[in-house]
Design a protein around this motif. Structure first.
Motif, PDB file in Angstrom:
ATOM      1  N   THR A 274      11.855  62.842  37.052  1.00 58.65           N
ATOM      2  CA  THR A 274      10.543  63.466  36.859  1.00 58.65           C
ATOM      3  C   THR A 274      10.542  64.871  37.451  1.00 58.65           C
ATOM      4  O   THR A 274      11.112  65.118  38.510  1.00 58.65           O
ATOM      5  N   GLN A 275       9.897  65.779  36.763  1.00 60.10           N
ATOM      6  CA  GLN A 275       9.800  67.173  37.200  1.00 60.10           C
ATOM      7  C   GLN A 275       8.342  67.537  37.470  1.00 60.10           C
ATOM      8  O   GLN A 275       7.428  66.970  36.868  1.00 60.10           O
ATOM      9  N   ILE A 276       8.141  68.485  38.368  1.00 67.52           N
ATOM     10  CA  ILE A 276       6.803  69.011  38.644  1.00 67.52           C
ATOM     11  C   ILE A 276       6.741  70.437  38.130  1.00 67.52           C
ATOM     12  O   ILE A 276       7.513  71.302  38.561  1.00 67.52           O
ATOM     13  N   SER A 277       5.832  70.689  37.195  1.00 69.87           N
ATOM     14  CA  SER A 277       5.716  72.015  36.591  1.00 69.87           C
ATOM     15  C   SER A 277       5.006  72.968  37.552  1.00 69.87           C
ATOM     16  O   SER A 277       4.419  72.542  38.551  1.00 69.87           O
ATOM     17  N   PRO A 278       5.040  74.266  37.273  1.00 65.63           N
ATOM     18  CA  PRO A 278       4.371  75.238  38.149  1.00 65.63           C
ATOM     19  C   PRO A 278       2.890  74.968  38.374  1.00 65.63           C
ATOM     20  O   PRO A 278       2.340  75.338  39.416  1.00 65.63           O
ATOM     21  N   ASN A 279       2.238  74.323  37.411  1.00 62.54           N
ATOM     22  CA  ASN A 279       0.805  74.022  37.585  1.00 62.54           C
ATOM     23  C   ASN A 279       0.587  72.625  38.174  1.00 62.54           C
ATOM     24  O   ASN A 279      -0.504  72.071  38.096  1.00 62.54           O
ATOM     25  N   ASN A 280       1.673  72.051  38.769  1.00 62.64           N
ATOM     26  CA  ASN A 280       1.654  70.754  39.439  1.00 62.64           C
ATOM     27  C   ASN A 280       1.490  69.558  38.497  1.00 62.64           C
ATOM     28  O   ASN A 280       1.205  68.448  38.948  1.00 62.64           O
ATOM     29  N   THR A 281       1.662  69.800  37.196  1.00 62.97           N
ATOM     30  CA  THR A 281       1.672  68.692  36.242  1.00 62.97           C
ATOM     31  C   THR A 281       3.021  67.991  36.301  1.00 62.97           C
ATOM     32  O   THR A 281       4.058  68.641  36.402  1.00 62.97           O
ATOM     33  N   TRP A 282       2.998  66.668  36.253  1.00 58.43           N
ATOM     34  CA  TRP A 282       4.248  65.915  36.250  1.00 58.43           C
ATOM     35  C   TRP A 282       4.792  65.817  34.826  1.00 58.43           C
ATOM     36  O   TRP A 282       4.063  65.579  33.873  1.00 58.43           O
ATOM     37  N   ILE A 283       6.078  66.000  34.699  1.00 60.79           N
ATOM     38  CA  ILE A 283       6.752  65.838  33.417  1.00 60.79           C
ATOM     39  C   ILE A 283       7.726  64.670  33.566  1.00 60.79           C
ATOM     40  O   ILE A 283       8.807  64.813  34.127  1.00 60.79           O
ATOM     41  N   CYS A 284       7.300  63.512  33.100  1.00 60.84           N
ATOM     42  CA  CYS A 284       8.131  62.318  33.212  1.00 60.84           C
ATOM     43  C   CYS A 284       9.028  62.197  31.989  1.00 60.84           C
ATOM     44  O   CYS A 284       8.601  62.475  30.857  1.00 60.84           O
ATOM     45  N   GLN A 285      10.236  61.774  32.217  1.00 59.35           N
ATOM     46  CA  GLN A 285      11.245  61.761  31.165  1.00 59.35           C
ATOM     47  C   GLN A 285      10.852  60.878  29.991  1.00 59.35           C
ATOM     48  O   GLN A 285      11.214  61.150  28.855  1.00 59.35           O
ATOM     49  N   HIS A 286      10.090  59.820  30.259  1.00 60.69           N
ATOM     50  CA  HIS A 286       9.738  58.887  29.197  1.00 60.69           C
ATOM     51  C   HIS A 286       8.229  58.850  28.950  1.00 60.69           C
ATOM     52  O   HIS A 286       7.686  57.832  28.517  1.00 60.69           O
ATOM     53  N   GLY A 287       7.564  59.962  29.234  1.00 63.11           N
ATOM     54  CA  GLY A 287       6.170  60.099  28.865  1.00 63.11           C
ATOM     55  C   GLY A 287       5.169  59.692  29.933  1.00 63.11           C
ATOM     56  O   GLY A 287       5.525  59.297  31.044  1.00 63.11           O
ATOM     57  N   ILE A 288       3.896  59.802  29.572  1.00 66.10           N
ATOM     58  CA  ILE A 288       2.809  59.591  30.517  1.00 66.10           C
ATOM     59  C   ILE A 288       2.779  58.162  31.045  1.00 66.10           C
ATOM     60  O   ILE A 288       2.412  57.911  32.198  1.00 66.10           O
ATOM     61  N   ASP A 289       3.173  57.192  30.207  1.00 65.21           N
ATOM     62  CA  ASP A 289       3.187  55.805  30.686  1.00 65.21           C
ATOM     63  C   ASP A 289       4.133  55.662  31.870  1.00 65.21           C
ATOM     64  O   ASP A 289       3.839  54.905  32.813  1.00 65.21           O
ATOM     65  N   GLU A 290       5.239  56.367  31.828  1.00 62.03           N
ATOM     66  CA  GLU A 290       6.181  56.294  32.938  1.00 62.03           C
ATOM     67  C   GLU A 290       5.583  56.889  34.207  1.00 62.03           C
ATOM     68  O   GLU A 290       5.771  56.325  35.303  1.00 62.03           O
ATOM     69  N   CYS A 291       4.875  57.989  34.077  1.00 65.25           N
ATOM     70  CA  CYS A 291       4.215  58.569  35.253  1.00 65.25           C
ATOM     71  C   CYS A 291       3.280  57.549  35.894  1.00 65.25           C
ATOM     72  O   CYS A 291       3.260  57.376  37.121  1.00 65.25           O
ATOM     73  N   GLN A 292       2.505  56.868  35.069  1.00 65.86           N
ATOM     74  CA  GLN A 292       1.545  55.897  35.576  1.00 65.86           C
ATOM     75  C   GLN A 292       2.233  54.699  36.227  1.00 65.86           C
ATOM     76  O   GLN A 292       1.823  54.236  37.298  1.00 65.86           O
ATOM     77  N   LEU A 293       3.304  54.223  35.596  1.00 62.74           N
ATOM     78  CA  LEU A 293       3.992  53.058  36.143  1.00 62.74           C
ATOM     79  C   LEU A 293       4.793  53.405  37.393  1.00 62.74           C
ATOM     80  O   LEU A 293       4.946  52.563  38.291  1.00 62.74           O
ATOM     81  N   ASP A 294       5.301  54.634  37.479  1.00 63.38           N
ATOM     82  CA  ASP A 294       5.960  55.060  38.715  1.00 63.38           C
ATOM     83  C   ASP A 294       4.979  54.990  39.887  1.00 63.38           C
ATOM     84  O   ASP A 294       5.318  54.542  40.983  1.00 63.38           O
ATOM     85  N   VAL A 295       3.755  55.447  39.633  1.00 66.00           N
ATOM     86  CA  VAL A 295       2.733  55.401  40.680  1.00 66.00           C
ATOM     87  C   VAL A 295       2.389  53.953  41.026  1.00 66.00           C
ATOM     88  O   VAL A 295       2.262  53.589  42.200  1.00 66.00           O
ATOM     89  N   ALA A 296       2.233  53.120  40.011  1.00 64.97           N
ATOM     90  CA  ALA A 296       1.909  51.710  40.257  1.00 64.97           C
ATOM     91  C   ALA A 296       2.996  51.041  41.090  1.00 64.97           C
ATOM     92  O   ALA A 296       2.703  50.294  42.037  1.00 64.97           O
TER      93      ALA A 296
END
Length: 220
Positions: free
Chosen positions: A82-104
């Motif tokens: 996962t990468q953090i963009s300059p505006n602090n948005t997360w860019i997860c390799q497998h999409g937004i669902d992955e961002c959510q499940l990483d947090v869970a």
């Protein structure tokens, strides 16, 4: 990509070999539960990576099904590539669902600190992912026997986000940097070599090494 496919089945190879040799060098009959005597095993992964899911469901689970968990300090770090963009948005390799499940999964690790406990929940999610059913992840609360309220609060109140930022910093500080996921450290040393051994074969190798050391047939 090819090396990632091989990692899932074989990444425990050197961990088990190191463990069985070290254990044989001391005492196979020792019952010392001192935390300092345990092997530190850290897994850096991301929740919707198919290679990570396969490793967790098909390989890492064997640590719990055998006697290995008694001599292992296992840590799971869900961040991966996962990468953090300059505006602090997360860019997860497998999409937004992955961002959510990483947090869970990060919340589960924090709320249920016993690795035996939070691994049940994470295992359930990763198994669903391998079945192309990760959107049903909330069913894992019931499967693991957990009350979902605490985890939902962790997700909503921002604690999960803060935990993930900590994991991001930790992953970024890896030396050498991780090159793919799953990325495994044994006593802070990365397993970068891949060898075609199954876990069952390695348990057989463990026993043979122990026997050889005890009879002075092997110098280590």
């Amino acid at each position: 990509m090819g090396s990632q496919k091989q990692v899932c089945g074989f990444i425990l190879t050197w961990f088990l070999i190191i463990w069985c040799v070290c254990e044989a060098k001391v005492s196979l009959s020792s019952t010392n539960d001192n935390e300092e005597d345990k092997v530190n095993l850290s897994l850096y992964y991301e929740s919707l990576c198919p290679y990570c899911a396969s490793f967790i469901v098909n390989e890492l689970v064997k640590v719990f099904k055998t006697d290995l968990i008694s001599i292992v300090n296992l840590r799971l770090v869900p961040w991966g590539n996962t990468q953090i963009s300059p505006n602090n948005t997360w860019i997860c390799q497998h999409g937004i669902d992955e961002c959510q499940l990483d947090v869970a999964e990060a919340c589960a690790i924090r709320l249920w600190p016993s690795v035996e406990t939070h691994f049940k929940f994470i295992y359930c999610i990763e198994r669903l992912h391998l079945m192309n059913r990760h959107t049903e992840w909330q069913s894992c609360f019931g499967a693991a026997g957990f009350n979902p309220t605490a985890l939902r609060n962790c997700y909503i109140n921002g604690l999960g986000y803060q935990i993930e930022i900590e994991y991001a910093d930790e992953t970024a500080r890896l030396n050498p940097p991780h090159r793919f996921v799953p990325w495994v450290l044994v006593n802070n040393q990365p397993l970068q070599e891949v060898r075609p051994y199954s876990i069952s074969l390695l348990f057989h190798t463990r026993d043979k090494l122990a026997e050889a050391v005890n009879h002075n047939h092997l110098l280590v």
